[in-house]
Design an enzyme around this catalytic site. Structure first.
Site, PDB file in Angstrom:
ATOM      1  N   GLY A  77       0.264  -4.245  19.594  1.00 50.89           N
ATOM      2  CA  GLY A  77      -0.276  -5.225  18.770  1.00 50.89           C
ATOM      3  C   GLY A  77       0.826  -6.402  18.986  1.00 50.89           C
ATOM      4  O   GLY A  77       1.481  -6.620  19.820  1.00 50.89           O
ATOM      5  N   ALA A  78       0.869  -7.233  18.071  1.00 49.82           N
ATOM      6  CA  ALA A  78       1.706  -8.435  18.040  1.00 49.82           C
ATOM      7  C   ALA A  78       3.185  -8.137  18.275  1.00 49.82           C
ATOM      8  O   ALA A  78       3.944  -8.511  19.027  1.00 49.82           O
ATOM      9  CB  ALA A  78       1.375  -9.592  16.962  1.00 49.82           C
ATOM     10  N   ASN A 109       4.912  -2.746   8.321  1.00 45.10           N
ATOM     11  CA  ASN A 109       4.700  -3.435   7.062  1.00 45.10           C
ATOM     12  C   ASN A 109       4.778  -2.655   5.720  1.00 45.10           C
ATOM     13  O   ASN A 109       4.303  -1.473   5.805  1.00 45.10           O
ATOM     14  CB  ASN A 109       3.495  -4.318   6.961  1.00 45.10           C
ATOM     15  CG  ASN A 109       3.606  -5.694   7.750  1.00 45.10           C
ATOM     16  OD1 ASN A 109       4.808  -5.971   7.702  1.00 45.10           O
ATOM     17  ND2 ASN A 109       2.667  -6.064   8.432  1.00 45.10           N
ATOM     18  N   LYS A 166      11.143  -8.075   2.088  1.00 50.61           N
ATOM     19  CA  LYS A 166       9.774  -7.896   2.813  1.00 50.61           C
ATOM     20  C   LYS A 166       8.539  -7.708   2.205  1.00 50.61           C
ATOM     21  O   LYS A 166       7.471  -8.206   2.319  1.00 50.61           O
ATOM     22  CB  LYS A 166      10.058  -7.139   4.269  1.00 50.61           C
ATOM     23  CG  LYS A 166       8.753  -7.201   5.049  1.00 50.61           C
ATOM     24  CD  LYS A 166       8.687  -8.725   5.742  1.00 50.61           C
ATOM     25  CE  LYS A 166       7.135  -8.517   6.810  1.00 50.61           C
ATOM     26  NZ  LYS A 166       7.520  -7.724   7.850  1.00 50.61           N
ATOM     27  N   ASN A 225      -0.392 -11.154   2.174  1.00 50.91           N
ATOM     28  CA  ASN A 225      -1.393 -10.664   2.853  1.00 50.91           C
ATOM     29  C   ASN A 225      -2.636 -10.320   2.326  1.00 50.91           C
ATOM     30  O   ASN A 225      -3.632 -10.789   2.616  1.00 50.91           O
ATOM     31  CB  ASN A 225      -0.799  -9.106   3.435  1.00 50.91           C
ATOM     32  CG  ASN A 225       0.024  -9.637   4.612  1.00 50.91           C
ATOM     33  OD1 ASN A 225      -0.207  -9.198   5.728  1.00 50.91           O
ATOM     34  ND2 ASN A 225       1.181 -10.004   4.515  1.00 50.91           N
ATOM     35  N   GLU A 246      -4.082  -3.093   6.448  1.00 46.15           N
ATOM     36  CA  GLU A 246      -3.156  -2.241   5.863  1.00 46.15           C
ATOM     37  C   GLU A 246      -2.838  -2.252   4.359  1.00 46.15           C
ATOM     38  O   GLU A 246      -1.571  -2.412   3.910  1.00 46.15           O
ATOM     39  CB  GLU A 246      -1.775  -2.853   6.459  1.00 46.15           C
ATOM     40  CG  GLU A 246      -1.336  -2.574   8.010  1.00 46.15           C
ATOM     41  CD  GLU A 246      -0.086  -3.170   8.411  1.00 46.15           C
ATOM     42  OE1 GLU A 246       0.686  -2.090   8.831  1.00 46.15           O
ATOM     43  OE2 GLU A 246      -0.060  -4.189   8.661  1.00 46.15           O
TER      44      GLU A 246
END
Length: 359
Positions: free
Chosen positions: A14-15, A107, A209, A217, A290
């Site tokens: 992914g990214a 995450n 975080k 999100n 997520e």
């Protein structure tokens, strides 16, 4: 640095996975990338590609959907979504040798949160992200190094990453002790142009975080807002502040030292620009969200200490509802024109580009 970790593997294209793979490959390391589907096809055909503040970069990597084919690694970054890792464990197993160092780049609340720290919940697993404790049983200290990735990136096409902000990562041993391997890991990432530092209290930046994710999100899925919009909109201000305060309460209850200046935090989030959160990107593509790691695990930790999180619970429930529906009408992920040139490894180390300097 090559001698420290001769074999470097990355799980997930992914990214974040593509960003790390390109940076490391362009700094002279051989990278094995575990991928599947369209991403795997793109990697085999075009290599891994990254557009960042230094330009466009492309590098060849060993890509496969088989951990057996890629073989044992000295260093393994887990960049798959947190909810995918339990099912991926059998595929990852052949990449784990006796001395493999595993770095989860995920995450939310990680499965290793209670491993190695001692305290009231020592040895427990986080059910929301590790049902039954399978990850905690197989991927536990001393194999692990904790990681907090302050990276905003998108994947506009398979095997490709796009980022417009500096790349910053914090690493720490789960027991918060200094170690030689931690120093080597930070040096490795720094040589690839990524700001990397070691922390003696890894759960402190982790909670920073977690709180940032909690405040942005799920809300991005409901609203379709970018980070800049989330942290500047007067309509969202009270809600965002409530989410931040609820996250701070849980962090404090678990002993984390999070120094969060609210105006400064909001300004920093807004400065990320018109960036879509990873959860909003997944929602736009109809992928699972997520929410377990970013939302459910925080609610689980709060419940253990009888802490009420009414705002967070409401927003997470709304995001879960939206996640079961189709992506927003007219919403499309950002894309990179087919005509974009992709020179091979135009960026190189050991020089650290000025635009990745600490902010």
């Amino acid at each position: 640095m090559k001698a420290s970790f001769p074999r470097i593997g990355i799980v997930g294209a992914g990214a974040i996975g593509c960003t790390l793979a390109t940076r490391l490959a362009c700094s002279g390391h051989s990278i094995s990338l575990l991928a599947r589907g369209a991403a795997l096809q793109a990697l085999r055909r075009d290599g891994v590609r990254l557009t960042d503040r230094q330009g466009h970069h492309r590098a060849a990597v060993a890509a496969s959907d088989s951990g057996t084919e890629l073989g044992e690694q000295d260093l393994l970054f887990l960049c798959a979504k947190a909810h995918d890792l339990p099912a991926l464990l059998p595929t990852i197993e052949p990449m784990l040798g006796a001395g493999t160092v595993v770095v989860p780049v995920v995450n939310g609340v990680p499965w290793w949160y209670f491993l190695g720290e001692g305290g009231r919940f020592a040895g427990r697993h986080v059910e929301a992200v590790d049902p039954g404790g399978r990850l905690a049983a197989r991927l536990a200290p001393p194999r692990l190094i904790g990681c907090v990735a302050f990276v905003t990136a998108e994947s506009p096409a398979p095997g490709m990453a796009l980022t417009t902000n500096p790349l910053r990562m914090v690493f720490g041993e789960p027991d918060d002790r200094p170690s030689r391997r931690l120093e080597r890991l930070c040096a490795l990432l720094a040589s690839a142009g990524i700001e990397a530092r070691a922390s003696e209290r890894i759960r402190d930046p982790l909670w920073t975080k977690i709180i940032a994710n909690l405040s942005s999100n799920p809300l991005s899925v409901i609203s379709g807002a970018t980070l800049e919009e989330i942290y500047t909109s007067p309509d969202l201000h009270e809600l965002v502040c409530d989410l931040l305060h609820e996250g701070l309460r849980v962090a404090a209850a678990y002993g984390a030292r999070v120094e969060l200046d609210l105006p400064g935090f909001l300004a920093h989030g807004a400065a990320m620009g018109a960036v879509r959160t990873s959860m909003l990107q997944d929602h736009a593509r109809g992928r699972p969200l997520e929410l377990a790691a970013i939302g459910g695990a925080v609610l689980e930790l709060a419940a253990r200490l009888d802490i009420a999180l009414p705002r967070s619970r409401e927003i997470i429930a709304l995001a879960r509802f939206c996640g079961r529906r189709q992506r927003p009408i007219g919403f499309e992920p950002s894309s990179t024109p087919e005509s974009t040139p992709w020179p091979d490894c135009t960026w190189n180390s050991p020089r650290t580009p000025s635009s990745t300097a600490p902010r």
